[in-house]
Motif scaffolding. Structure first.
Motif, PDB file in Angstrom:
ATOM      1  N   GLU A   1       0.875  -1.162   0.000  1.00  0.00           N
ATOM      2  CA  GLU A   1       0.000   0.000   0.000  1.00  0.00           C
ATOM      3  C   GLU A   1       0.918   1.219   0.000  1.00  0.00           C
ATOM      4  O   GLU A   1       1.694   1.422   0.934  1.00  0.00           O
ATOM      5  N   VAL A   2       0.837   2.012  -1.051  1.00  0.00           N
ATOM      6  CA  VAL A   2       1.748   3.136  -1.239  1.00  0.00           C
ATOM      7  C   VAL A   2       1.438   4.258  -0.262  1.00  0.00           C
ATOM      8  O   VAL A   2       0.284   4.627  -0.064  1.00  0.00           O
ATOM      9  N   ALA A   3       2.500   4.809   0.353  1.00  0.00           N
ATOM     10  CA  ALA A   3       2.348   5.943   1.266  1.00  0.00           C
ATOM     11  C   ALA A   3       2.063   7.194   0.447  1.00  0.00           C
ATOM     12  O   ALA A   3       2.624   7.385  -0.629  1.00  0.00           O
ATOM     13  N   GLU A   4       1.179   8.037   0.934  1.00  0.00           N
ATOM     14  CA  GLU A   4       0.857   9.290   0.242  1.00  0.00           C
ATOM     15  C   GLU A   4       1.953  10.303   0.497  1.00  0.00           C
ATOM     16  O   GLU A   4       2.438  10.443   1.610  1.00  0.00           O
TER      17      GLU A   4
ATOM     18  N   VAL B   1       3.639  -3.150   3.624  1.00  0.00           N
ATOM     19  CA  VAL B   1       3.393  -4.466   3.034  1.00  0.00           C
ATOM     20  C   VAL B   1       2.047  -4.984   3.532  1.00  0.00           C
ATOM     21  O   VAL B   1       1.826  -5.106   4.730  1.00  0.00           O
ATOM     22  N   ILE B   2       1.151  -5.271   2.594  1.00  0.00           N
ATOM     23  CA  ILE B   2      -0.194  -5.743   2.913  1.00  0.00           C
ATOM     24  C   ILE B   2      -0.276  -7.266   2.843  1.00  0.00           C
ATOM     25  O   ILE B   2      -0.929  -7.899   3.657  1.00  0.00           O
TER      26      ILE B   2
ATOM     27  N   VAL C   1      10.583  -9.951   3.633  1.00  0.00           N
ATOM     28  CA  VAL C   1       9.681  -9.035   4.333  1.00  0.00           C
ATOM     29  C   VAL C   1       8.463  -9.801   4.826  1.00  0.00           C
ATOM     30  O   VAL C   1       8.188 -10.906   4.376  1.00  0.00           O
ATOM     31  N   ALA C   2       7.733  -9.182   5.757  1.00  0.00           N
ATOM     32  CA  ALA C   2       6.515  -9.774   6.298  1.00  0.00           C
ATOM     33  C   ALA C   2       5.388  -8.749   6.236  1.00  0.00           C
ATOM     34  O   ALA C   2       5.637  -7.551   6.065  1.00  0.00           O
ATOM     35  N   GLU C   3       4.164  -9.218   6.377  1.00  0.00           N
ATOM     36  CA  GLU C   3       3.014  -8.306   6.397  1.00  0.00           C
ATOM     37  C   GLU C   3       3.186  -7.300   7.524  1.00  0.00           C
ATOM     38  O   GLU C   3       3.611  -7.648   8.622  1.00  0.00           O
ATOM     39  N   GLY C   4       2.864  -6.036   7.232  1.00  0.00           N
ATOM     40  CA  GLY C   4       2.968  -4.983   8.224  1.00  0.00           C
ATOM     41  C   GLY C   4       4.271  -4.199   8.173  1.00  0.00           C
ATOM     42  O   GLY C   4       4.367  -3.122   8.751  1.00  0.00           O
ATOM     43  N   ASP C   5       5.303  -4.733   7.500  1.00  0.00           N
ATOM     44  CA  ASP C   5       6.572  -4.013   7.381  1.00  0.00           C
ATOM     45  C   ASP C   5       6.383  -2.753   6.538  1.00  0.00           C
ATOM     46  O   ASP C   5       5.640  -2.766   5.555  1.00  0.00           O
ATOM     47  N   VAL C   6       7.059  -1.678   6.912  1.00  0.00           N
ATOM     48  CA  VAL C   6       7.115  -0.470   6.087  1.00  0.00           C
ATOM     49  C   VAL C   6       8.416  -0.579   5.303  1.00  0.00           C
ATOM     50  O   VAL C   6       9.484  -0.764   5.883  1.00  0.00           O
TER      51      VAL C   6
ATOM     52  N   GLY D   1     -11.369   0.070  -4.693  1.00  0.00           N
ATOM     53  CA  GLY D   1     -11.184   1.508  -4.559  1.00  0.00           C
ATOM     54  C   GLY D   1      -9.848   1.952  -3.987  1.00  0.00           C
ATOM     55  O   GLY D   1      -9.597   3.131  -3.850  1.00  0.00           O
ATOM     56  N   GLN D   2      -8.962   1.034  -3.673  1.00  0.00           N
ATOM     57  CA  GLN D   2      -7.654   1.347  -3.090  1.00  0.00           C
ATOM     58  C   GLN D   2      -6.555   1.013  -4.100  1.00  0.00           C
ATOM     59  O   GLN D   2      -6.642  -0.001  -4.789  1.00  0.00           O
TER      60      GLN D   2
END
Length: 94
Positions: free
Chosen positions: A12-15, A39-40, A58-63, A78-79
């Motif tokens: 999920e891309v950071a704005e 990471v989703i 990497v794992a889910e939740g990592d930035v 929509g995302q």
């Protein structure tokens, strides 16, 4: 939710900020493409030549921070997300 295959990761891309430090509001075409996100979902990992699964870095939740033009942009419910290979991720942001 989307489930990536192989060594792929969904991010999920950071704005990006719409204002500079000096308070100038940037037009959407003047903003740089973001290079960080959360990471989703993570795939099972790539297969080695002998048929064993290689672990994901990497794992889910990592930035994470990734290559500037990495991945394919997809829209789901929509995302906006990026689907990229594990090798396109440069670092985990702590």
């Amino acid at each position: 939710m989307l489930k990536p295959l192989g060594d792929r990761v969904i991010v999920e891309v950071a704005e990006e900020e719409e204002q500079t430090v000096g308070g100038i509001v940037l037009a959407s075409n003047a903003k740089e493409k973001p290079q960080t996100g959360k990471v989703i979902a993570v795939g099972a990992g790539a297969l080695s030549p002998d048929g064993k699964r290689l672990p994901m870095s990497v794992a889910e939740g990592d930035v994470v921070m990734y290559d500037k033009y990495a991945g394919s942009e997809v829209k789901y419910e929509g995302q906006k997300y990026l689907v990229m290979h594990d090798k396109d991720i440069m670092a985990i942001v702590k």
